[in-house]
Design an enzyme around this catalytic site. Sequence first.
Site, PDB file in Angstrom:
ATOM      1  N   TRP A 128       0.814  -1.226   0.000  1.00  0.00           N
ATOM      2  CA  TRP A 128       0.000   0.000   0.000  1.00  0.00           C
ATOM      3  C   TRP A 128       0.843   1.270   0.000  1.00  0.00           C
ATOM      4  O   TRP A 128       0.317   2.369  -0.058  1.00  0.00           O
ATOM      5  CB  TRP A 128      -0.944  -0.010   1.214  1.00  0.00           C
ATOM      6  CG  TRP A 128      -2.033  -1.027   1.127  1.00  0.00           C
ATOM      7  CD1 TRP A 128      -2.256  -1.915   0.103  1.00  0.00           C
ATOM      8  CD2 TRP A 128      -3.057  -1.290   2.098  1.00  0.00           C
ATOM      9  NE1 TRP A 128      -3.352  -2.700   0.377  1.00  0.00           N
ATOM     10  CE2 TRP A 128      -3.856  -2.337   1.594  1.00  0.00           C
ATOM     11  CE3 TRP A 128      -3.374  -0.749   3.346  1.00  0.00           C
ATOM     12  CZ2 TRP A 128      -4.958  -2.843   2.284  1.00  0.00           C
ATOM     13  CZ3 TRP A 128      -4.471  -1.245   4.041  1.00  0.00           C
ATOM     14  CH2 TRP A 128      -5.249  -2.278   3.506  1.00  0.00           C
ATOM     15  N   LYS A 129       2.155   1.126   0.116  1.00  0.00           N
ATOM     16  CA  LYS A 129       3.064   2.289   0.120  1.00  0.00           C
ATOM     17  C   LYS A 129       2.584   3.332   1.129  1.00  0.00           C
ATOM     18  O   LYS A 129       2.002   2.975   2.144  1.00  0.00           O
ATOM     19  CB  LYS A 129       3.171   2.876  -1.289  1.00  0.00           C
ATOM     20  CG  LYS A 129       3.413   1.815  -2.358  1.00  0.00           C
ATOM     21  CD  LYS A 129       3.787   2.411  -3.673  1.00  0.00           C
ATOM     22  CE  LYS A 129       3.891   1.311  -4.698  1.00  0.00           C
ATOM     23  NZ  LYS A 129       4.495   1.745  -5.935  1.00  0.00           N
ATOM     24  N   HIS A 131      12.691  -2.235  -1.704  1.00  0.00           N
ATOM     25  CA  HIS A 131      11.781  -1.734  -2.746  1.00  0.00           C
ATOM     26  C   HIS A 131      12.479  -0.627  -3.531  1.00  0.00           C
ATOM     27  O   HIS A 131      13.236   0.156  -2.976  1.00  0.00           O
ATOM     28  CB  HIS A 131      10.492  -1.214  -2.101  1.00  0.00           C
ATOM     29  CG  HIS A 131       9.424  -0.950  -3.114  1.00  0.00           C
ATOM     30  ND1 HIS A 131       9.387   0.194  -3.865  1.00  0.00           N
ATOM     31  CD2 HIS A 131       8.368  -1.714  -3.518  1.00  0.00           C
ATOM     32  CE1 HIS A 131       8.345   0.132  -4.693  1.00  0.00           C
ATOM     33  NE2 HIS A 131       7.719  -1.014  -4.506  1.00  0.00           N
ATOM     34  N   GLY A 166       4.096   1.347 -11.314  1.00  0.00           N
ATOM     35  CA  GLY A 166       3.212   2.514 -11.303  1.00  0.00           C
ATOM     36  C   GLY A 166       3.060   3.197 -12.644  1.00  0.00           C
ATOM     37  O   GLY A 166       2.555   4.313 -12.719  1.00  0.00           O
ATOM     38  N   SER A 203       2.880  -2.855 -12.312  1.00  0.00           N
ATOM     39  CA  SER A 203       1.627  -2.661 -13.046  1.00  0.00           C
ATOM     40  C   SER A 203       0.839  -3.958 -13.246  1.00  0.00           C
ATOM     41  O   SER A 203       0.231  -4.173 -14.302  1.00  0.00           O
ATOM     42  CB  SER A 203       1.894  -1.970 -14.397  1.00  0.00           C
ATOM     43  OG  SER A 203       2.457  -0.687 -14.177  1.00  0.00           O
ATOM     44  N   GLY A 218       1.221  -2.875  -6.318  1.00  0.00           N
ATOM     45  CA  GLY A 218       1.102  -1.549  -5.720  1.00  0.00           C
ATOM     46  C   GLY A 218      -0.283  -0.972  -5.949  1.00  0.00           C
ATOM     47  O   GLY A 218      -1.226  -1.248  -5.212  1.00  0.00           O
ATOM     48  N   GLY A 219      -0.410  -0.186  -7.012  1.00  0.00           N
ATOM     49  CA  GLY A 219      -1.649   0.554  -7.273  1.00  0.00           C
ATOM     50  C   GLY A 219      -2.919  -0.286  -7.200  1.00  0.00           C
ATOM     51  O   GLY A 219      -3.912   0.113  -6.569  1.00  0.00           O
TER      52      GLY A 219
HETATM   53  C1  PEP Z   1       5.085  -1.824  -6.245  1.00  0.00           C
HETATM   54  O1  PEP Z   1       4.870  -0.838  -5.585  1.00  0.00           O
HETATM   55  O2  PEP Z   1       5.869  -2.668  -5.828  1.00  0.00           O
HETATM   56  C2  PEP Z   1       4.413  -1.964  -7.534  1.00  0.00           C
HETATM   57  C3  PEP Z   1       4.684  -3.011  -8.263  1.00  0.00           C
HETATM   58  O3  PEP Z   1       3.547  -0.975  -7.901  1.00  0.00           O
HETATM   59  P1  PEP Z   1       2.470  -1.052  -9.117  1.00  0.00           P
HETATM   60  O4  PEP Z   1       1.747  -2.360  -8.998  1.00  0.00           O
HETATM   61  O5  PEP Z   1       1.578   0.124  -8.900  1.00  0.00           O
HETATM   62  O6  PEP Z   1       3.235  -0.970 -10.395  1.00  0.00           O
END
Ligand code: PEP
Length: 261
Positions: A10-11, A94, A172, A213, A234-235
Amino acid sequence: MRRFFVAGNWKMNKTIAEARDLMNAMLPLLAGIDNVDIAITPVYLAVPAMVEQCRSTGVKVGAQNLFWEASGAYTGEVAAAMVAEVCDFVIVGHSERRKYFGETDETVNRRLKAALEVGLEVIVCIGETLEENEAGLTAAVVTRQLTEGLAGITEAQAAAVTIAYEPVWAIGTGRAATPEDANRVHRDVIRPLLVAQFGEARAEQMRIQYGGSVTAENAHELFSMSDIDGALVGGASLKADSFAGIVKAASLVAIADRRAS
Ligand code: PEP
């Protein structure tokens, strides 16, 4: 048979109240999926609330980072034992830590060792930048990050380690690596390095997540590849239905794997 590991990072998002709302929406969608390991990493302050909310659900809760010293004058840092007091696992290395907070392969290694010493499971993130990718340096960068990041880790300790291959240019951006390209890095670069350090049996059992992504739409194709054992998300982990969609894709591929074997 593979058991996928899907973790939502969730960052720096979600207050405690927002985290509770998100989990309230997510847990019913994940209920009944018992063939996938599922985890989330909220900000430190929301970890205890999420641990409480996820108790008896099968969803693991982890932290996004830790510091290697045990205690002392390190304002703003959180030690491994402090993380282990509240949750089961942690992410180290990360690319956002590397980019914005000076993380290096050496500091990743120190955090990893501190985490393993207190019994935490660890996701170790690696991945090349766009410039490195375009210069044809992916294998070299991943090899360096893995070799230095995992230096000194034993075969027994490796049982608690998951690798997340996250090409920085895919994080992202909405531009995921193709399943074939990601799998090539997992199968031809990362797995052989794990075999060399930990032996065939341990390396086969270690999970290599793909991150960058991942969505409910592309997850099935990614998980269908031979050496993609899950995802660090992430997102898409910030929305209940998209994260649940990714977990369901893992569950379906695992069921199909079982039928085929
Ligand atoms: C991440 O934060 O590790 C990541 C992969 O982000 P996203 O899925 O948004 O690309």
